[in-house]
Design a protein around this motif. Structure first.
Motif, PDB file in Angstrom:
ATOM      1  N   CYS A 185       1.317 -17.117 -93.810  1.00  0.00           N
ATOM      2  CA  CYS A 185       0.799 -16.093 -92.887  1.00  0.00           C
ATOM      3  C   CYS A 185       1.536 -14.770 -93.076  1.00  0.00           C
ATOM      4  CB  CYS A 185       0.924 -16.575 -91.445  1.00  0.00           C
ATOM      5  SG  CYS A 185       0.023 -15.542 -90.270  1.00  0.00           S
ATOM      6  N   LEU A 186       2.858 -14.820 -93.177  1.00  0.00           N
ATOM      7  CA  LEU A 186       3.620 -13.589 -93.403  1.00  0.00           C
ATOM      8  C   LEU A 186       3.264 -12.944 -94.743  1.00  0.00           C
ATOM      9  CD1 LEU A 186       7.164 -14.588 -92.062  1.00  0.00           C
ATOM     10  CD2 LEU A 186       5.492 -13.081 -90.970  1.00  0.00           C
ATOM     11  N   GLU A 187       3.025 -13.773 -95.750  1.00  0.00           N
ATOM     12  CA  GLU A 187       2.617 -13.246 -97.062  1.00  0.00           C
ATOM     13  C   GLU A 187       1.260 -12.559 -96.959  1.00  0.00           C
ATOM     14  OE1 GLU A 187       2.345 -12.189-100.980  1.00  0.00           O
ATOM     15  OE2 GLU A 187       4.134 -12.829 -99.862  1.00  0.00           O
ATOM     16  N   ALA A 188       0.326 -13.202 -96.265  1.00  0.00           N
ATOM     17  CA  ALA A 188      -1.020 -12.627 -96.136  1.00  0.00           C
ATOM     18  C   ALA A 188      -0.999 -11.322 -95.332  1.00  0.00           C
ATOM     19  CB  ALA A 188      -1.955 -13.639 -95.467  1.00  0.00           C
ATOM     20  N   LYS A 231     -15.335  -0.769 -84.109  1.00  0.00           N
ATOM     21  CA  LYS A 231     -16.392  -0.129 -84.920  1.00  0.00           C
ATOM     22  C   LYS A 231     -15.795   0.531 -86.154  1.00  0.00           C
ATOM     23  CE  LYS A 231     -20.217   3.153 -84.539  1.00  0.00           C
ATOM     24  NZ  LYS A 231     -20.899   4.136 -83.667  1.00  0.00           N
ATOM     25  N   ALA A 232     -14.637   1.180 -85.993  1.00  0.00           N
ATOM     26  CA  ALA A 232     -13.978   1.879 -87.115  1.00  0.00           C
ATOM     27  C   ALA A 232     -13.591   0.910 -88.231  1.00  0.00           C
ATOM     28  CB  ALA A 232     -12.754   2.630 -86.614  1.00  0.00           C
ATOM     29  N   ARG A 233     -13.310  -0.359 -87.870  1.00  0.00           N
ATOM     30  CA  ARG A 233     -12.959  -1.339 -88.915  1.00  0.00           C
ATOM     31  C   ARG A 233     -14.158  -2.231 -89.287  1.00  0.00           C
ATOM     32  NH1 ARG A 233     -10.969  -6.462 -86.940  1.00  0.00           N
ATOM     33  NH2 ARG A 233     -10.981  -6.582 -84.669  1.00  0.00           N
ATOM     34  N   GLY A 234     -15.357  -1.802 -88.871  1.00  0.00           N
ATOM     35  CA  GLY A 234     -16.567  -2.487 -89.310  1.00  0.00           C
ATOM     36  C   GLY A 234     -16.903  -3.759 -88.565  1.00  0.00           C
ATOM     37  N   GLU A 267      -6.957 -12.760 -86.270  1.00  0.00           N
ATOM     38  CA  GLU A 267      -8.323 -12.229 -86.149  1.00  0.00           C
ATOM     39  C   GLU A 267      -8.356 -10.719 -86.370  1.00  0.00           C
ATOM     40  OE1 GLU A 267     -11.394 -10.931 -82.828  1.00  0.00           O
ATOM     41  OE2 GLU A 267     -10.568 -12.908 -82.421  1.00  0.00           O
ATOM     42  N   ASP A 268      -7.339 -10.019 -85.856  1.00  0.00           N
ATOM     43  CA  ASP A 268      -7.344  -8.552 -85.900  1.00  0.00           C
ATOM     44  C   ASP A 268      -7.001  -7.978 -87.274  1.00  0.00           C
ATOM     45  OD1 ASP A 268      -7.982  -8.518 -83.235  1.00  0.00           O
ATOM     46  OD2 ASP A 268      -5.946  -8.115 -82.538  1.00  0.00           O
ATOM     47  N   ALA A 269      -6.516  -8.820 -88.196  1.00  0.00           N
ATOM     48  CA  ALA A 269      -6.082  -8.320 -89.505  1.00  0.00           C
ATOM     49  C   ALA A 269      -7.301  -7.952 -90.358  1.00  0.00           C
ATOM     50  CB  ALA A 269      -5.236  -9.374 -90.216  1.00  0.00           C
ATOM     51  N   ALA A 270      -7.622  -6.668 -90.354  1.00  0.00           N
ATOM     52  CA  ALA A 270      -8.850  -6.205 -91.019  1.00  0.00           C
ATOM     53  C   ALA A 270      -8.837  -6.461 -92.518  1.00  0.00           C
ATOM     54  CB  ALA A 270      -9.043  -4.710 -90.746  1.00  0.00           C
ATOM     55  N   GLU A 271      -7.639  -6.509 -93.126  1.00  0.00           N
ATOM     56  CA  GLU A 271      -7.560  -6.653 -94.580  1.00  0.00           C
ATOM     57  C   GLU A 271      -7.797  -8.088 -95.062  1.00  0.00           C
ATOM     58  OE1 GLU A 271      -3.222  -7.044 -93.122  1.00  0.00           O
ATOM     59  OE2 GLU A 271      -5.081  -6.046 -92.524  1.00  0.00           O
ATOM     60  N   LEU A 272      -7.834  -9.053 -94.144  1.00  0.00           N
ATOM     61  CA  LEU A 272      -8.008 -10.450 -94.545  1.00  0.00           C
ATOM     62  C   LEU A 272      -9.474 -10.843 -94.579  1.00  0.00           C
ATOM     63  CD1 LEU A 272      -5.193 -12.308 -92.546  1.00  0.00           C
ATOM     64  CD2 LEU A 272      -5.062 -11.210 -94.789  1.00  0.00           C
ATOM     65  N   SER A 273      -9.845 -11.663 -95.555  1.00  0.00           N
ATOM     66  CA  SER A 273     -11.212 -12.175 -95.622  1.00  0.00           C
ATOM     67  C   SER A 273     -11.401 -13.230 -94.541  1.00  0.00           C
ATOM     68  CB  SER A 273     -11.470 -12.815 -96.990  1.00  0.00           C
ATOM     69  OG  SER A 273     -10.678 -13.990 -97.139  1.00  0.00           O
ATOM     70  N   ALA A 274     -12.665 -13.512 -94.215  1.00  0.00           N
ATOM     71  CA  ALA A 274     -12.976 -14.545 -93.228  1.00  0.00           C
ATOM     72  C   ALA A 274     -12.394 -15.892 -93.667  1.00  0.00           C
ATOM     73  CB  ALA A 274     -14.482 -14.653 -93.032  1.00  0.00           C
TER      74      ALA A 274
END
Length: 324
Positions: free
Chosen positions: A93-96, A216-219, A59-66
């Motif tokens: 998961c490790l790749e993503a 907030k900083a990561r939107g 959930e916390d991985a900001a770079e991943l799409s929903a």
């Protein structure tokens, strides 16, 4: 002809040593609280925390799409429920997460097979309870992955639902495990089952409010729209009040269970009190409890859990700022 290379049989004591080590790396708070539990339930509660932390990391991985988060959550759940080999989750998961910044959480994901091996050494009742918890959390978070935005959740009802799937369900899991361990607690809880949900939700509300600047900083915002900080603190106060009632139901002879819950509860009360005393803050470090404050309270819990009056007095004195 060369004999095929033998894969060494995993050593259960090595697995448990890993669980203890990684727990202290990924959570300062739970590394303090979980060892307070009786040995018969310390293993399964520590294991559950790590499984939940894997879901949180996704959930916390900001770079991943929903969509990617939903896919990884589904793969993880299938691995926990033994529907697919665990490698079917670990490798993608490790790749993503190859650019993810927290090496301890990456290490935890790489060692998902170790964590699941430990789970499968727990009693069948405990395994069923853990599987239910992880299923609700994983599916619930997948639902909310598509709702991540800077404006926040739609309303208080959606906020309550989010707090339930992320943490209220953990309160239910702890209750099941505690009840399996203590029949006296099981009897005391009859008619008060919802207090377990409030206990988990109170801890999650604390995290949401504490982490809000970084979110907030990561939107992202997990607060409900059009609800003031003061209102949220009053809701948190009520959840904490219910949490204390939950802790008071734990028999006094179950000192480890009482202290585990009271320590997590008290740290939440003190953190929310610091938040309430500030109109705004730019980083969770501004409201984070100092190590010395945490250790002083840790010592206090050893005495406090023996007295309902002392626990109530602590809550009264440290929560007044939440309802001003």
């Amino acid at each position: 002809m060369r004999a095929p290379k033998q894969t060494p049989t995993p050593n259960p004591s090595d697995d448990l040593a890993y669980q203890k080590a990684i727990l202290s790396s990924v959570s300062r708070t739970f590394a303090l609280t979980i060892p307070l539990l009786p040995p018969s339930i310390e293993k399964v509660v520590g294991n559950t925390y790590l499984l939940c932390r894997i879901v949180d990391t996704i959930e916390d991985a900001a770079e991943l799409s929903a969509q990617t988060k939903q896919s990884l959550s589904a793969l993880f759940l299938d691995a926990v429920l033994e529907k697919t080999p665990v490698e079917s989750f670990v490798e993608p998961c490790l790749e993503a997460l190859k650019n993810y910044s927290n090496p301890d959480e990456i290490d935890l994901i790489a060692n998902t097979p170790t964590v699941l091996r430990i789970l499968h050494t727990c009693s069948s009742n405990d395994q069923q309870a853990v599987s239910r918890c992880v299923s609700i959390m994983s599916e619930g978070m997948s639902f909310f992955h598509g709702k991540q935005n800077q404006a926040g959740l739609q309303d208080l009802a959606e906020f309550e639902k989010y707090c339930y799937v992320v943490a209220g369900v953990v309160g239910e899991l702890l209750t099941t495990i505690f009840s399996n361990h203590s029949r006296a607690f099981e009897r005391a809880l009859v008619g008060h089952e919802n207090l377990a949900i409030a206990f988990g939700q109170a801890l999650q509300m604390t995290n949401i409010l504490k982490d809000s600047p970084e979110d907030k900083a990561r939107g992202v915002s997990w607060k409900p729209m059009n609800v003031s900080q003061a209102e949220l603190l009053k809701i948190a106060y009520q959840k904490l009040h219910d949490s204390l009632q939950y802790i008071l139901l734990i028999p006094k002879e179950e000192q480890g269970m009482r202290r585990f819950c009271f320590l997590a509860f008290g740290l939440a009360v003190m953190t929310l009190s610091k938040i309430a005393q500030r109109k705004e803050f730019d980083s969770k470090d501004e409201v984070k409890l100092s190590k010395s404050a945490v250790m002083k309270f840790y010592g206090f819990t050893k005495i406090a859990v023996k007295s309902d009056v002392l626990m109530k007095a602590f809550f009264y004195l440290n929560s007044r700022s939440l309802i001003k």
